[in-house]
Enzyme design. Structure first.
Site, PDB file in Angstrom:
ATOM      1  CG  ASP A  21      20.002 -19.742  -8.567  1.00 51.07           C
ATOM      2  OD1 ASP A  21      20.729 -19.687  -7.509  1.00 51.07           O
ATOM      3  OD2 ASP A  21      20.254 -20.825  -9.280  1.00 51.07           O
ATOM      4  CB  ILE A  22      21.448 -17.511  -3.789  1.00 54.19           C
ATOM      5  CG1 ILE A  22      22.448 -16.148  -2.759  1.00 54.19           C
ATOM      6  CG2 ILE A  22      22.401 -18.476  -3.762  1.00 54.19           C
ATOM      7  CD1 ILE A  22      21.438 -15.332  -2.459  1.00 54.19           C
ATOM      8  CB  VAL A  44      22.374 -21.878  -0.320  1.00 54.22           C
ATOM      9  CG1 VAL A  44      23.362 -20.851  -0.681  1.00 54.22           C
ATOM     10  CG2 VAL A  44      21.166 -21.463  -0.625  1.00 54.22           C
ATOM     11  CG  ASP A  45      27.931 -24.756   1.054  1.00 54.92           C
ATOM     12  OD1 ASP A  45      28.803 -23.926   0.611  1.00 54.92           O
ATOM     13  OD2 ASP A  45      28.284 -25.639   2.089  1.00 54.92           O
ATOM     14  N   GLY A 136      16.755 -24.775   4.970  1.00 58.10           N
ATOM     15  CA  GLY A 136      16.641 -25.907   4.189  1.00 58.10           C
ATOM     16  C   GLY A 136      17.058 -27.122   5.126  1.00 58.10           C
ATOM     17  CE1 TYR A 138      23.439 -27.811   8.499  1.00 57.74           C
ATOM     18  CE2 TYR A 138      23.781 -25.419   9.257  1.00 57.74           C
ATOM     19  CZ  TYR A 138      24.241 -26.763   8.755  1.00 57.74           C
ATOM     20  OH  TYR A 138      25.626 -27.128   8.703  1.00 57.74           O
TER      21      TYR A 138
HETATM   22  N1  AR6 Z   1      19.146 -19.958  -4.425  1.00 58.63           N
HETATM   23  C1  AR6 Z   1      18.501 -19.446  -3.431  1.00 58.63           C
HETATM   24  N2  AR6 Z   1      17.769 -20.261  -2.329  1.00 58.63           N
HETATM   25  C2  AR6 Z   1      18.202 -21.680  -2.570  1.00 58.63           C
HETATM   26  C3  AR6 Z   1      18.992 -22.138  -3.469  1.00 58.63           C
HETATM   27  C4  AR6 Z   1      19.258 -21.175  -4.568  1.00 58.63           C
HETATM   28  N3  AR6 Z   1      20.480 -21.741  -5.505  1.00 58.63           N
HETATM   29  N4  AR6 Z   1      19.197 -23.428  -3.251  1.00 58.63           N
HETATM   30  C5  AR6 Z   1      18.458 -23.834  -2.167  1.00 58.63           C
HETATM   31  N5  AR6 Z   1      17.886 -22.551  -1.684  1.00 58.63           N
HETATM   32  P1  AR6 Z   1      20.151 -24.692   2.532  1.00 58.63           P
HETATM   33  P2  AR6 Z   1      20.647 -24.514   5.246  1.00 58.63           P
HETATM   34  C6  AR6 Z   1      16.987 -22.138  -0.537  1.00 58.63           C
HETATM   35  O1  AR6 Z   1      19.513 -26.172   2.764  1.00 58.63           O
HETATM   36  O2  AR6 Z   1      19.203 -24.752   5.882  1.00 58.63           O
HETATM   37  C7  AR6 Z   1      24.247 -27.269   3.106  1.00 58.63           C
HETATM   38  O3  AR6 Z   1      24.684 -28.621   2.695  1.00 58.63           O
HETATM   39  C8  AR6 Z   1      16.341 -23.555   0.090  1.00 58.63           C
HETATM   40  O4  AR6 Z   1      15.262 -23.933  -0.687  1.00 58.63           O
HETATM   41  O5  AR6 Z   1      20.960 -24.441   1.263  1.00 58.63           O
HETATM   42  O6  AR6 Z   1      21.173 -23.326   5.921  1.00 58.63           O
HETATM   43  C9  AR6 Z   1      25.395 -26.778   3.666  1.00 58.63           C
HETATM   44  O7  AR6 Z   1      26.588 -27.053   3.129  1.00 58.63           O
HETATM   45  C10 AR6 Z   1      16.354 -23.089   1.509  1.00 58.63           C
HETATM   46  O8  AR6 Z   1      14.824 -22.281   1.434  1.00 58.63           O
HETATM   47  O9  AR6 Z   1      20.834 -24.144   3.814  1.00 58.63           O
HETATM   48  C11 AR6 Z   1      25.196 -26.976   5.123  1.00 58.63           C
HETATM   49  O10 AR6 Z   1      25.685 -28.225   5.527  1.00 58.63           O
HETATM   50  C12 AR6 Z   1      17.369 -22.194   1.755  1.00 58.63           C
HETATM   51  O11 AR6 Z   1      17.744 -21.827   0.695  1.00 58.63           O
HETATM   52  C13 AR6 Z   1      23.529 -26.805   5.326  1.00 58.63           C
HETATM   53  O12 AR6 Z   1      23.109 -27.168   3.832  1.00 58.63           O
HETATM   54  C14 AR6 Z   1      18.340 -22.687   2.594  1.00 58.63           C
HETATM   55  O13 AR6 Z   1      18.533 -23.987   2.549  1.00 58.63           O
HETATM   56  C15 AR6 Z   1      22.905 -25.466   5.438  1.00 58.63           C
HETATM   57  O14 AR6 Z   1      21.614 -25.537   5.576  1.00 58.63           O
END
Ligand code: AR6
Length: 192
Positions: A21-22, A44-45, A136, A138
C-alpha cells in the site's frame, strides 16, 4: 497482511518492486497518482488524502491558488507535506489518460516518473515510492506502463546520484507479476 514481504531488486538494489500500500511506505516521498485539479479523487489519490489528513488538501489548494490556477498539467509534479502518512512528503503528479494524447501517451507517463524523481532530488530527498501511475482509472495497460516506467526511472538514475532508493509499490500480486514480466531495466532481476 504485509508479511513476510518479497521484494525484487533492480539496478544494484537502487530500485525495488514489491506488493503493498503506497500510504504505508516510510520513505522521504510517496508519489500520488493525482488529477489536474489536485483536489483528490479515488484510488491512490483517495487513499493518500484519507490517510494523510486535511493538511495535504490545504497544501494542494495553496499550490492551485499560487502556482497552477488552471490545474497541474499532465506529466508535471509538485511537492506537499505528507500530513499523517509515514512518508515525509507527497509528490503529486498527473498521469496521462490512456488514448487522450495519441502517440504522446508514453512520453507523458515517462514525464511523471522523470519529473517526480527530479523534484525529489532537487529537495535533497533520497527515497521515493511510486504507485503504478495511470494503470487504474486512467486505463494505461499495465504491460506498457511497466516498460515506460522502468525505462524512465533507469534513464533518470543513470545521471543522478542523489536518489538512493526507488520503491515501486503494486497494489496486487497480479500487478506486481505483470510488472516483473514487462519491466525493461537494463540488467536482469537480481533476486527475490
Ligand atoms: N497503494 C498502492 N497502489 C494502489 C493503491 C494503494 N493504496 N490504491 C490503488 N492502487 P489509480 P490513475 C493502484 O486509479 O490510473 C484518481 O481518482 C491501482 O490498483 O489510483 O493514475 C485520481 O484522482 C492502480 O494499479 O490512478 C485521478 O482522477 C494504480 O494504483 C485518477 O484516479 C493507479 O490507479 C488517476 O488514475
Amino acid at each position: 497482511m504485509q508479511s513476510p514481504q518479497t521484494t525484487h531488486s533492480f539496478l544494484s538494489g537502487r530500485v525495488i518492486a514489491l506488493q503493498g500500500d503506497i500510504t504505508a511506505q516510510a520513505v522521504d516521498a510517496v508519489v500520488n497518482a493525482a488529477n489536474w485539479t489536485l483536489m483528490g479523487g479515488g484510488g491512490v489519490d483517495g487513499a493518500i488524502h484519507r490517510n494523510g489528513g486535511p493538511s495535504i488538501l490545504e497544501a494542494c489548494q495553496e499550490i492551485r491558488q499560487t502556482r497552477f490556477p488552471d490545474g497541474l498539467p499532465t506529466g508535471d509534479a509538485v511537492l506537499t507535506t505528507a500530513g499523517n502518512l509515514p512518508a515525509r512528503f507527497v509528490i503529486h503528479t498527473v498521469g496521462p489518460i490512456k488514448g487522450r494524447h495519441g502517440e504522446q501517451d508514453a512520453a507523458y507517463l515517462a514525464a511523471c516518473y522523470h519529473n517526480s524523481l527530479k523534484l525529489a532530488a532537487e529537495n535533497s530527498l533520497e527515497s521515493i515510492a511510486f504507485p503504478a501511475i495511470s494503470t487504474g482509472v486512467y486505463g494505461y495497460p499495465r504491460e506498457e506502463a511497466a516498460a515506460v516506467s522502468s525505462k524512465a526511472i533507469a534513464s533518470f538514475l543513470a545521471s543522478d546520484d542523489q536518489i538512493k532508493e526507488v520503491r515501486l509499490v503494486f497494489f496486487s500480486a497480479s500487478d506486481l507479476r505483470v510488472f516483473l514480466h514487462h519491466q525493461q531495466f537494463p540488467s536482469k532481476q537480481e533476486g527475490a
